[in-house]
Design an enzyme around this catalytic site. Structure first.
Site, PDB file in Angstrom:
ATOM      1  CB  SER A   1      -0.863   0.024   1.259  1.00  0.00           C
ATOM      2  OG  SER A   1      -0.040   0.252   2.391  1.00  0.00           O
ATOM      3  CG  ASP A   2       1.407   5.962  -1.042  1.00  0.00           C
ATOM      4  OD1 ASP A   2       2.349   5.989  -0.211  1.00  0.00           O
ATOM      5  OD2 ASP A   2       1.241   6.867  -1.885  1.00  0.00           O
ATOM      6  CD1 TRP A   3       5.066   4.982   5.014  1.00  0.00           C
ATOM      7  CD2 TRP A   3       4.824   3.774   3.148  1.00  0.00           C
ATOM      8  NE1 TRP A   3       6.084   4.043   4.968  1.00  0.00           N
ATOM      9  CE2 TRP A   3       5.959   3.295   3.846  1.00  0.00           C
ATOM     10  CE3 TRP A   3       4.474   3.133   1.968  1.00  0.00           C
ATOM     11  CZ2 TRP A   3       6.749   2.238   3.380  1.00  0.00           C
ATOM     12  CZ3 TRP A   3       5.258   2.087   1.495  1.00  0.00           C
ATOM     13  CH2 TRP A   3       6.371   1.660   2.203  1.00  0.00           C
TER      14      TRP A   3
END
Ligand code: BGC
Length: 735
Positions: free
Chosen positions: A230-232
């Protein structure tokens, strides 16, 4: 664990497998006993941002361990040089390895849909072919040393405004042909170890919980065998994300128990957890096989950053041969950025450089008549004494070289710009300098495109240096002095006005949605199709020499496949490089697709007088379009053209071709139109046999009127095509 051992997580408990699907800290995955080691990731992609232990949390953006700051993607992309991108990738990998990093979080390859996107400096192009080829080269370079690359942000993350919530509403053909195409190319060609899902939604479904995107398209269609991270902070619902195909949540939110509970309650298939855990283990296995280096040669990497910056700057304009500068000229070097360079953008990609070159340092000993004045303050505040000093210096000079650009606060990850103009104080200084100095050169530093229309008549030359990385200052000096010739080309059109940008009326949307109303007509695909005047077209860039194109030869090498070749000759007096561009061009009269689309490019370096053959391959996929109804790529039979040129508006050679097509004919039904029936190889004759010439040979106006009517509708017109007859015809062609 060694590279040859197969990864198995079968012996792990459900809890252990669930723990693998989220990190143990901001930059580390979770280890399980001695079975699966942890993997360390770090931001890139134009330098390794290894955060100092214990400092700053995830947001400690400026306190990383020094690493080479290579030119960000806006610059590296403008090099159109895949071999260079690959070398930069290999250097990044060496630094990553020395800094204990296993996976570099990059490259970012999102399409520059609007020049306003605050993160455009991290992206390559408005064109998916450029983004795909250069992104694949960077990935190949990074992974040549076993370090993983993580392509991001998948997908349709083309703005920063409301990036964590917005739904990018895009039709599927546009998705396939524009926004997914570069990802597809990189996955197929370079097999990145990881892909990062973006924050936004796509047509209402979060990218991180999007089964269609993460499983059907990415894995089933493209064959991706790596890890999806995932993106952060992008994951809202871990169970939904895991079920959709997202393997690793970063950073951890300590919700592994939710996964375990969902399996126990029958809401999540344990197989999904096992699959994702195995992919994390596979990432760890790949990391264990990476080459390990204790250090790197900082000088050599700085030199590579300088070479990359040289290859990236775009000479937009050069009148009266003002460039290169003569060492014997009186040269006023003006503008604070000449001394205090702006060389990278702000946000998660920010790197602490190992050293920093300024252009003034590199220029001051170039000749006895070179002098410097700051001219304006970087914070934008008006400073009349500074301006006066600069204008006075310019008045006594033969040439003024004025460094202009966007202040650091103007563009960054996290927000978009609202204007593409340079600050007014800078334009005012340019005007004042142009009044007193016979020749003016402007050097630009900016990550997103700036408008030039308002002021460029006051400049004889404009060198767009972008954000050129830590060696940008000396690279700019090399180009200004003619140590080497500029060779960058625009990967993004510079519009005359912001209002001309095709996405302008839709960007950045509101009320939770951004409509991609311009469809596939992004950048030059729009400007060139509708002949909209631009300041500088896609692919444009001058150099200190000139090139001639000749002898286009196109050979059919298979069904819907051609070899294209031409000769390019350096017809000027200096060694220089040309970026030869190949476009596939379609019907100009009745555009149902962009007028032309880039399908190949090659950067060739030639001594004066030298020529070379440049070869390309054109495949069926290069002329295909995405059929939503069929859920597949289609190749139409019929004419199209191949164009070779120096920009999208400077086509030098053209040849007409005919595609065989894919032979696919849509199945006929009662709702197929008369025209579709008549054009069909089986349906046409069957219909003619049944109705004679009554429908097939009508006068033109009437024929045009009725060809669009579905066959089933003719029942109402009393001409014999009753429902029974139509059913019989459908049965006859379906057999
Ligand atoms: C950015 C990513 C980055 C991540 C980790 C996010 O906010 O969108 O590009 O890799 O942070 O710093």
């Amino acid at each position: 664990m060694t590279q040859s051992e197969p990864v198995s997580v079968e012996g792990l408990t459900l809890e252990e497998k669930a723990s693998l699907t989220s990190g143990s800290s901001t930059w580390r995955t979770t280890a399980v006993r001695d079975v699966v080691p942890a993997v360390t990731v770090a931001d890139g992609p134009h330098g390794v941002r290894r955060q100092v232990k214990g400092s700053g949390g995830a947001l400690g953006l400026t306190d990383s361990v020094p690493a080479t700051c290579f030119p960000p993607a806006v610059a590296l992309g403008s090099s159109w040089d895949a071999a260079l991108a690959r070398r930069v990738g290999a250097a990044l990998a060496r630094e990553a390895s020395a800094l204990g990093v296993d996976v570099v979080l990059g490259p970012g390859i999102n399409i520059k849909r609007s020049p306003l996107c605050g993160r455009n400096f991290e992206y390559f192009s408005e064109d998916p072919h450029v983004a795909g080829v250069l992104g694949a080269a960077l990935v190949a370079g990074i992974q040549s040393r076993g370090i993983g690359a993580c392509v991001k942000h998948f997908a349709v993350n083309n703005q920063e405004t409301d990036r964590m919530r917005i739904s990018a509403d895009v039709d599927e053909r546009t998705l396939r042909e524009i926004y997914l195409a570069a990802f597809e190319h990189i996955v197929r060609e370079a097999a990145p170890h990881a892909v990062m899902s973006s924050y936004n939604k796509i047509n209402g479904v979060s990218a991180s919980e999007n089964h269609w995107l993460l499983t059907r398209v990415l894995r089933d269609e493209w064959g991706f065998d790596g890890l999806v991270v995932s993106d952060w902070g992008a994951v809202d619902d871990r169970v939904a994300a895991l079920a959709a195909g997202l393997d690793l949540e970063m950073p951890p939110t300590r919700t592994d128990q939710e996964i375990v509970d969902a399996v126990r309650a029958g809401r999540l298939d344990e197989a999904a957890v096992t699959r994702s855990a195995a992919r994390v283990a596979e990432l760890a296995r790949r990391a264990a096989g990476a080459e390990r280096f204790a250090d790197w040669d900082a000088g050599a990497h700085h030199d590579l950053a300088r070479e990359a910056a040289r290859g990236s700057a775009v000479l937009l304009k050069n009148e009266h041969g003002v460039l290169p500068l003569s060492p014997s000229a009186r040269v006023a070097v003006l503008g604070e950025p000449a001394r205090t360079p702006r060389y990278q953008g702000f946000g998660s990609s920010h790197v602490v450089p190992t050293r920093l070159d300024s252009a003034w340092d590199a220029l001051k000993d170039a000749g006895p008549g070179f002098g410097f004045a700051a001219g304006y303050r970087l914070d934008g505040a008006v400073d009349e004494p500074l301006e006066r000093e600069a204008v006075e210096l310019a008045a006594g000079a033969d040439v003024a070289v004025l460094f202009l650009g966007l202040p650091g606060e103007a563009e960054s990850e996290g927000f978009d710009r609202t204007s593409i103009d340079l600050p007014g104080t800078q334009v005012a200084l340019l005007r004042a300098v142009a009044r007193v100095c016979p020749r003016v050169v402007v050097v630009l530093a900016n990550g997103g495109v700036v408008s030039v229309a308002e002021w460029e008549s006051d400049a004889d030359a404009v060198l767009e240096a972008w954000l050129p990385g830590q060696a940008g200052g000396s690279a700019i000096a090399d180009l200004l002095l003619g140590v080497c010739s500029p060779s960058g080309r625009l990967t993004e059109t510079i519009p005359k006005r912001l209002a001309d940008v095709p996405s302008h009326l839709h960007f950045p949307g509101g009320d939770g949605h951004v409509a991609y109303g311009e469809g596939r007509y992004v950048g030059y695909r729009y400007y060139d199709t509708l002949d909209v005047d631009v300041a500088y077209p896609f692919g444009h860039g001058l150099t200190y020499s000139r090139f001639e194109y000749s002898d286009l030869a196109v050979t059919e090498t298979g069904t819907n496949e051609w070899a294209v070749e031409c000769t390019v000759t350096n017809a000027g007096e200096r060694a220089a490089a040309e970026v030869v561009q190949l476009y596939a061009a379609f019907d100009e009269e009745h555009p149902t697709r962009p007028r032309h689309e880039l399908r190949g490019f090659a950067k060739v370096e030639l001594e004066p007088g030298a020529g070379t053959r440049v070869a390309f391959t054109l495949t069926g996929r290069d002329i295909a379009w995405w059929s939503v109804s069929r859920g597949a790529w289609r190749i139409d039979a019929g004419p199209f053209a191949v164009e070779v040129g120096a920009s999208s508006r400077d086509i030098r050679l053209r040849a007409g071709l005919t595609a065989a097509g894919d032979g696919f004919a849509d199945a006929l039904s009662r709702m197929s139109t008369l025209g579709e029936w008549l054009d069909h190889p089986v349906g046409g004759p069957a219909l003619r046999e049944r109705t004679g010439t009554r429908l097939a040979d009508l006068p033109p106006a009437l024929s045009a009127l009725v060809r669009g009517i579905p066959l089933a509708k003719f029942g109402a017109f009393g001409i014999g095509l009753t429902p029974d007859v139509v059913d019989e015809l459908v049965a006859a062609v379906s057999g």
